[in-house]
Design a protein around this motif. Structure first.
Motif, short mmCIF file in Angstrom:
data_model
loop_
_atom_site.label_atom_id
_atom_site.label_comp_id
_atom_site.label_asym_id
_atom_site.label_seq_id
_atom_site.Cartn_x
_atom_site.Cartn_y
_atom_site.Cartn_z
N LEU A 85 9.96 -4.38 -12.22
CA LEU A 85 9.99 -4.85 -13.70
C LEU A 85 8.80 -5.05 -14.12
CD1 LEU A 85 13.52 -6.54 -13.47
CD2 LEU A 85 12.81 -4.11 -14.37
N ALA A 86 7.94 -5.99 -13.33
CA ALA A 86 6.69 -6.39 -13.58
C ALA A 86 5.67 -5.44 -14.04
CB ALA A 86 5.94 -7.31 -12.54
N LEU A 87 5.81 -4.20 -13.03
CA LEU A 87 4.67 -2.95 -13.16
C LEU A 87 5.05 -2.28 -14.55
CD1 LEU A 87 4.70 -2.00 -9.63
CD2 LEU A 87 2.76 -2.84 -10.93
N VAL A 88 6.56 -2.21 -14.44
CA VAL A 88 7.09 -1.51 -15.76
C VAL A 88 6.83 -2.00 -17.14
CG1 VAL A 88 9.11 -0.66 -16.87
CG2 VAL A 88 8.89 -0.40 -14.62
N ALA A 89 6.73 -3.53 -17.03
CA ALA A 89 6.34 -4.14 -18.37
C ALA A 89 4.90 -4.02 -18.73
CB ALA A 89 6.53 -5.60 -18.00
N PHE A 95 5.05 4.46 -7.87
CA PHE A 95 5.09 5.04 -6.50
C PHE A 95 5.29 4.12 -5.47
CE2 PHE A 95 0.94 4.98 -8.11
CZ PHE A 95 0.10 4.55 -7.23
N SER A 96 5.51 4.49 -4.24
CA SER A 96 5.64 3.68 -3.09
C SER A 96 4.52 2.69 -2.77
CB SER A 96 6.12 4.26 -2.06
OG SER A 96 4.78 5.16 -1.51
N THR A 97 3.23 3.37 -2.85
CA THR A 97 2.02 2.47 -2.65
C THR A 97 2.18 1.25 -3.78
OG1 THR A 97 1.17 4.48 -1.76
CG2 THR A 97 -0.44 2.46 -2.35
N ILE A 98 2.21 1.65 -4.98
CA ILE A 98 1.96 0.35 -5.85
C ILE A 98 2.94 -0.46 -5.97
CG2 ILE A 98 3.03 1.55 -7.74
CD1 ILE A 98 0.92 0.61 -9.58
N ILE A 99 4.22 -0.14 -5.53
CA ILE A 99 5.46 -1.20 -5.34
C ILE A 99 5.29 -2.12 -4.35
CG2 ILE A 99 7.89 -1.32 -4.98
CD1 ILE A 99 8.21 1.19 -6.52
N LEU A 100 4.48 -1.46 -3.09
CA LEU A 100 4.30 -2.05 -1.96
C LEU A 100 3.06 -3.10 -2.17
CD1 LEU A 100 4.38 -2.89 1.22
CD2 LEU A 100 2.86 -0.98 1.66
N TYR A 101 2.26 -2.75 -2.93
CA TYR A 101 0.90 -3.67 -3.16
C TYR A 101 1.40 -4.86 -4.12
CZ TYR A 101 -2.50 -0.24 -1.79
OH TYR A 101 -3.28 0.71 -1.00
N ALA A 102 2.50 -4.65 -4.99
CA ALA A 102 3.04 -5.58 -6.00
C ALA A 102 3.70 -6.43 -5.02
CB ALA A 102 4.12 -5.00 -7.08
N TYR A 103 4.45 -5.70 -4.18
CA TYR A 103 5.40 -6.90 -3.29
C TYR A 103 4.34 -7.70 -2.51
CZ TYR A 103 8.47 -8.08 0.54
OH TYR A 103 9.04 -8.98 1.43
N ASP A 104 3.27 -7.32 -2.13
CA ASP A 104 2.34 -8.14 -1.08
C ASP A 104 1.66 -9.19 -2.17
OD1 ASP A 104 2.76 -6.74 1.03
OD2 ASP A 104 1.12 -5.25 0.94
N ALA A 105 1.52 -8.69 -3.36
CA ALA A 105 0.65 -9.79 -4.39
C ALA A 105 2.01 -10.65 -4.60
CB ALA A 105 0.36 -9.18 -5.56
N SER A 106 3.15 -10.31 -4.60
CA SER A 106 4.11 -11.45 -5.06
C SER A 106 4.46 -12.39 -3.98
CB SER A 106 5.41 -10.55 -5.40
OG SER A 106 5.99 -10.37 -4.32
N MET A 107 4.14 -12.29 -2.98
CA MET A 107 4.65 -13.22 -1.78
C MET A 107 4.10 -14.50 -1.78
SD MET A 107 6.57 -11.35 0.06
CE MET A 107 6.75 -12.39 1.43
N SER A 108 3.07 -14.62 -2.85
CA SER A 108 2.54 -16.15 -2.78
C SER A 108 3.37 -16.78 -4.07
CB SER A 108 1.02 -16.33 -3.31
OG SER A 108 0.91 -15.39 -4.58
N TYR A 109 4.36 -16.28 -4.56
CA TYR A 109 5.22 -16.76 -5.55
C TYR A 109 6.68 -16.90 -5.26
CZ TYR A 109 1.31 -15.84 -8.31
OH TYR A 109 -0.12 -15.67 -8.72
#
Length: 136
Positions: A85-89, A95-109
């Motif tokens: 939803l953050a990427l869509v906003a 695609f799978s790579t950008i979702i994985l990157y967003a997941y990794d970036a979100s781990m500090s929250y």
């Protein structure tokens, strides 16, 4: 007629509808982004996030799955949903790579923090920086 046992009734997961123009076209729609969780990216804009189970292959996915989902899998499912939803906003192609990157970036929250506009911007900014540095 070819019938695949991968397709069947979806159970125990989260459905997300996004604009179909944001889904990057690929031959492969099933992705294991994080351990214990799979994501199905439909070209029609439908996304299904669910825990992975080995039982779907034997039953074709048509058996009702009433097993409890672990706390960590539930958290990963919600985290992936919030990342999507953050990427869509910010109108980013999914695609799978950008979702994985967003997941990794979100781990500090915390998972709940991922719905705040400022946190969403920070996660998307981190994702775009990583994409630029890796040349994707």
């Amino acid at each position: 007629m070819y019938l695949s046992l991968k397709y069947g009734k979806l159970s125990q997961g989260v459905f997300v509808k996004v604009p179909s123009s944001l889904i990057q076209r690929h031959k492969i729609h099933f992705h294991n982004i994080v351990g214990g969780v799979q994501i199905i990216l439909g070209n029609n804009g439908y996304i299904w996030i669910s825990p992975t189970t080995g039982k779907d292959v034997e039953t074709g996915g048509f058996a009702e799955n009433l097993e409890s989902i672990s706390e960590s899998d539930r958290e990963n499912i919600v985290r992936l949903r919030n990342c999507i939803l953050a990427l869509v906003a910010h109108n980013k192609q999914l695609f799978s790579t950008i979702i994985l990157y967003a997941y990794d970036a979100s781990m500090s929250y915390n998972v709940k923090e991922l719905r705040k506009p400022k946190i969403i911007e920070e996660v998307v900014y981190c994702v775009m920086q990583r994409i630029e540095t890796e040349g994707i």
